[in-house]
Design an enzyme around this catalytic site. Structure first.
Site, PDB file in Angstrom:
ATOM      1  N   HIS A 185     -20.709  -8.579 -11.570  1.00  0.00           N
ATOM      2  CA  HIS A 185     -19.282  -8.791 -11.913  1.00  0.00           C
ATOM      3  C   HIS A 185     -19.325 -10.300 -12.778  1.00  0.00           C
ATOM      4  O   HIS A 185     -17.314 -10.535 -12.253  1.00  0.00           O
ATOM      5  CB  HIS A 185     -18.608  -8.553 -10.679  1.00  0.00           C
ATOM      6  CG  HIS A 185     -17.469  -8.217 -10.306  1.00  0.00           C
ATOM      7  ND1 HIS A 185     -16.145  -8.669 -10.481  1.00  0.00           N
ATOM      8  CD2 HIS A 185     -17.750  -6.669 -10.795  1.00  0.00           C
ATOM      9  CE1 HIS A 185     -15.657  -8.110 -10.292  1.00  0.00           C
ATOM     10  NE2 HIS A 185     -15.514  -6.585 -10.811  1.00  0.00           N
ATOM     11  N   HIS A 285     -17.111   1.559 -19.948  1.00  0.00           N
ATOM     12  CA  HIS A 285     -16.808   1.209 -18.547  1.00  0.00           C
ATOM     13  C   HIS A 285     -15.310   2.178 -18.580  1.00  0.00           C
ATOM     14  O   HIS A 285     -14.221   2.581 -18.740  1.00  0.00           O
ATOM     15  CB  HIS A 285     -15.765  -0.480 -18.380  1.00  0.00           C
ATOM     16  CG  HIS A 285     -15.734  -1.594 -17.682  1.00  0.00           C
ATOM     17  ND1 HIS A 285     -14.519  -1.440 -17.374  1.00  0.00           N
ATOM     18  CD2 HIS A 285     -16.084  -1.817 -16.456  1.00  0.00           C
ATOM     19  CE1 HIS A 285     -13.867  -2.069 -16.403  1.00  0.00           C
ATOM     20  NE2 HIS A 285     -15.318  -2.211 -15.921  1.00  0.00           N
TER      21      HIS A 285
END
Length: 382
Positions: A185, A285
């Site tokens: 992340h 994504h």
């Protein structure tokens, strides 16, 4: 056919929907949003409307070119996300007008379904073993989890031990044949990333996502040398020009463009083709809503290098509304044996429940990502 209106709807949990209407009664839906900046992107869409009203919606390539090149300042998450939602809606209109799915207009599908993965845990994963068993019991054969909490640029080894323990727990729970992706992340900096990927290697991960922030991607080759797991990156890249240097450097094995951030179907089709030429896989994504997922599946259908699709069903962000709440036909995304079927309906293949959209837009949202801090009070990457 002429565009008559662009209507935006900010809807829970953190999404922005766009409806483009035409004088022939054919309308299309898109999802132009940056998580945490929905109102900003909404404004950008209204600015694009000044050009689009009165234009033929079927001239998608020309409209994309003007929206991108017609301004002196280009690129970035806000503008490219606004363009992305418009682009999705224009493809939806064109497919509906012709009575065919978008993938038929892109050369025809080369797969009937695509593997999907499901999120487990949240921003701070706790009982992830139970979450892993839950998603595998529902037929998913791949999952993704946040790897770390806060990590300073150089941190203590107990933070690494905690990551390894969580991943080991999940691997033990699901067995050797379930794909596990670990998302850093962008929370991990170069010094800690090298140590972390090395320690994770025994767990045979499906991929490691964003081992460092995209702006630090010069470190990726060095980090990858410590791991046999494929390296994935791309949700914070917004155009083929952003991806160009990544592909040229041979820094990643999997790219993850977001079809609601990286210029929509038109641009992501080109990014996917660029990646195929470098023998790099595609895994779009998509922790967003149903329109974004429908757009992704149209691209997956025609991209040889697509191998798995992210989707948000049950993700921790969706506490007020979930993926299928805004769809008239809840079976539009048919999940079975860890795969989702490619929609065959006209346009994006998704029929939006507009009455429900209008109702939920009355509540709207002002979603913001958390702001984290280290124990010394300094800012921590979320």
């Amino acid at each position: 056919m002429k565009i008559t209106a662009l209507k935006t709807f900010i809807v829970p949990p953190r999404w922005l929907f766009l409806k483009i209407e035409t004088d022939e009664g054919v309308s299309g839906w898109g999802e132009p949003v940056v998580e945490g900046r929905a109102h900003t992107v909404e404004t950008a869409v209204t600015e694009l409307a000044d050009y689009l009203i009165g234009k033929d919606p079927r001239l998608i390539e020309d409209h994309w070119t003007v929206m991108y090149r017609g301004a002196f300042y280009r690129g970035g998450p806000i503008l490219m996300s606004a363009i992305a939602g418009v682009d999705q809606a224009l493809w939806d209109i064109k497919g509906k007008a012709l009575g065919v799915p978008v993938h038929a207009l892109l050369g025809g599908k080369l797969r009937d379904r695509i593997k999907v993965y499901s999120w487990i845990g949240g921003d701070r994963p706790a009982d992830i073993a139970a979450g892993a068993l839950d998603v595998t019991s529902r037929g998913f054969t791949a999952l993704k989890m946040n790897g770390t909490e806060e990590l300073q640029i150089v941190d203590s080894h107990d933070k690494i031990d905690a990551v390894i323990e969580r991943v080991a727990t999940v691997r033990q729970a699901v067995g050797p044949n379930i794909g596990i992706a670990v998302d850093f992340h962008g929370r991990v900096h170069r010094p800690m990333a090298r140590a972390l990927v090395k320690e994770l290697d025994p767990y045979r991960l499906m991929f490691i996502e964003e081992p460092v922030l995209s702006e630090n991607r010069e470190a990726l080759k060095e980090i990858a040398a410590f791991s046999s797991a494929p390296i994935a990156l791309g949700e914070r890249l917004y155009s083929r020009w952003d991806f160009k240097s990544v592909l040229e450097q041979g820094a990643v094995d999997i790219i993850q463009p977001d079809l609601s951030h990286a210029g929509g179907i038109t641009e992501c089709r080109k990014i996917a083709a660029m990646a195929e030429a470098y023998d790099v896989a595609l895994a779009p994504h998509c922790p967003l809503g149903p329109i974004a997922l429908a757009a992704c599946l149209q691209l997956d259908a025609v991209s040889y290098n697509a191998f798995i699709q992210e989707q948000s069903l049950g993700i921790h962000y969706n506490s007020t509304n979930d993926l299928l709440d805004y769809a008239k036909d809840k079976s539009v995304f048919h999940y079975e044996d860890g795969f989702v079927a490619i929609p065959e309906g006209p346009g994006l293949g998704l029929e939006i429940n507009e009455e429900y959209v209008i109702e939920r837009a009355k509540e709207g949202h002002r979603w913001r990502n958390p702001i984290w801090r280290h124990k010394d009070g300094s800012f921590a990457e979320w």
